[in-house]
Scaffold this motif. Structure first.
Motif, PDB file in Angstrom:
ATOM      1  N   MET A  17       6.915   1.143   1.352  1.00 41.31           N
ATOM      2  CA  MET A  17       6.629   0.406   0.111  1.00 41.31           C
ATOM      3  C   MET A  17       7.080   1.492  -1.185  1.00 41.31           C
ATOM      4  N   PRO A  38       0.310  -8.862   4.973  1.00 44.07           N
ATOM      5  CA  PRO A  38      -0.465  -8.168   3.930  1.00 44.07           C
ATOM      6  C   PRO A  38      -1.830  -8.556   3.768  1.00 44.07           C
ATOM      7  N   ARG A 112      -2.462   0.117  -0.641  1.00 38.75           N
ATOM      8  CA  ARG A 112      -1.352  -1.246  -0.745  1.00 38.75           C
ATOM      9  C   ARG A 112      -2.002  -2.290  -1.451  1.00 38.75           C
ATOM     10  N   TYR A 116       1.560  -4.128  -3.244  1.00 43.25           N
ATOM     11  CA  TYR A 116       2.417  -5.242  -3.179  1.00 43.25           C
ATOM     12  C   TYR A 116       2.567  -5.468  -4.635  1.00 43.25           C
ATOM     13  N   PHE A 127      10.859  -8.053  -0.406  1.00 38.88           N
ATOM     14  CA  PHE A 127      10.516  -7.562   0.505  1.00 38.88           C
ATOM     15  C   PHE A 127       9.776  -9.153   1.714  1.00 38.88           C
TER      16      PHE A 127
END
Length: 404
Positions: A17, A38, A112, A116, A127
């Motif tokens: 990412m 996620p 994360r 995200y 994504f």
């Protein structure tokens, strides 16, 4: 609808990412495909999984715009203390005041969440979470990944960011040097009596390193650290089965109150330790990044940082080439990426492997020799400076995205 993008990135973890976001800052579009959910990876609660972000990696986070979201959750690493069984002769790595910290510690969950959130607002990133790749295609004019639901995601370059067991690397037939340390890392979050004052402890025992990594105090003011405890594989199952009281007793015995008494332990997890290095990190329209290219021992906390250097180098090479009219899958660009990253990743991998074996030699004589050598490093400023530059990730030829 055929949504062809520049990159098809297989793996949407921390490295994958970050690659997508760094590429987007240079106008490079991507599909990011990941099997994981996620929501599960960002669930509340500290499970001990944390990462040390070096100075160079923090520069990357600043340059791709996620540092402001992360800064409130950072715990600066003010000092690294290296000791052989907490006997006399330790090394203290302390940066100069103008250099700031040696790095920052973050819960992986926080990393994360920031990635995200940034990706969700970036139109150049598509994504695809909870997606299974059933077929990978690398042809003369492009690449594609077929998903289990039948979708075909197309691009110019396939990037494998799937971790150590990369199926894309295996399918491409890229040879892997690999050996098993026959050790397992046990991960847990600790609450302890005394403040850590930003000190990261690396305590070496014959069975393996015992690392205490500083974390921010929680909302109640409890002092926290992340534990990475290396044990022999044959002892791992028994250690993991210990009740909290027995586990705390074992931890306190090895810490000898450097942080006071440990009063609470969070959920425990573990993973096997091994060395792996891929001599070739590119093939036709394929590039490897992160653990797919090189998996190292966590002894120096450099695994993620090594992957983020891959990210910076690959994005710089691709952006330079695209300005000249070359497409991302061009063989010349991939050859330049491989030349740039090959020596650096191998040298870090060999150094961490050497440290693992050096500190694993048992016996009082070996311990005395190690401590004598560590005392020499403590007194030699140039050598300490070299080690600190390596820890901060500022040595060698850095990609522009990793510069301040």
């Amino acid at each position: 609808m055929d949504d062809k993008r520049d990159l098809v990135i297989l793996g949407g973890g921390l490295v994958g990412m970050t690659l997508a976001l760094a590429a987007a800052r240079k106008g490079i579009s991507s599909h990011v495909i990941d099997r994981a959910d996620p929501e599960e990876l960002t669930a509340e609660g500290f499970d001990g999984r944390a990462s040390a972000i070096s100075t160079a990696s923090w520069n990357l986070f600043k340059n791709i715009g996620i540092a402001p979201a992360l800064e409130p959750f950072a715990c600066p690493i003010a000092r690294i203390a290296v000791s052989d069984q907490l006997k006399p002769g330790r090394i203290d790595f302390v940066p100069e005041p103008h250099e700031g910290s040696l790095g920052r510690m973050f819960e992986n969950r926080r990393l994360r969440l920031a990635l995200y959130e940034a990706a969700a607002g970036e139109p150049l990133i598509a994504f695809h979470p909870r997606a299974e790749v059933t077929e990978r295609v690398r042809g003369t004019h492009g690449v594609a990944a077929k998903l289990a639901d039948g979708r075909m995601l197309r691009g110019s370059l396939l990037v494998a960011a799937e971790g150590r067991r990369s199926p894309t690397r295996e399918e491409a037939g890229l040879a892997l040097a690999h050996w098993d340390y026959r050790h397992r890392a046990i991960i847990a979050g600790l609450v302890h009596e005394l403040p850590h004052e930003g000190t990261a402890w690396e305590i070496f025992y014959p069975a393996g390193p015992f690392a205490l990594l500083p974390m921010r105090d929680d909302e109640a003011g409890n002092h926290r650290s992340a534990l990475v405890w290396t044990v022999n594989e044959k002892d791992a199952a028994g250690t993991l089965k210990l009740g909290d009281r027995a586990f705390l007793a074992e931890v306190n015995k090895r810490m000898r109150e450097v942080l006071g008494t440990v009063v609470k332990v969070g959920p425990r997890s573990s993973y096997p330790l091994s060395f792996q290095h891929t001599a070739r990190i590119v093939a036709d329209r394929l590039a490897l990044v992160g653990d797919a290219a090189h998996g190292i021992h966590p002894i120096a906390g450099q695994g993620l940082n090594l992957g983020l250097r891959d990210v910076g180098a690959l994005v710089e090479v691709l952006a330079d080439g695209m300005r000249l009219g070359l497409e991302p899958g061009d063989a010349q660009l991939l050859a330049r990426y491989e030349r740039w990253r090959g020596l650096d990743s191998l040298s870090v991998a060999v150094a961490t492997d050497g440290l693992t074996w050096l500190f694993g030699v048992p016996g009082k004589a070996a311990s005395a020799i190690r401590r004598f050598g560590m005392g020499g490093v403590q007194r030699l400023s140039p050598l300490k400076r070299w080690f600190m530059d390596e820890a901060r990730g500022v040595s060698g030829t850095l990609p522009d995205l990793l510069k301040g």
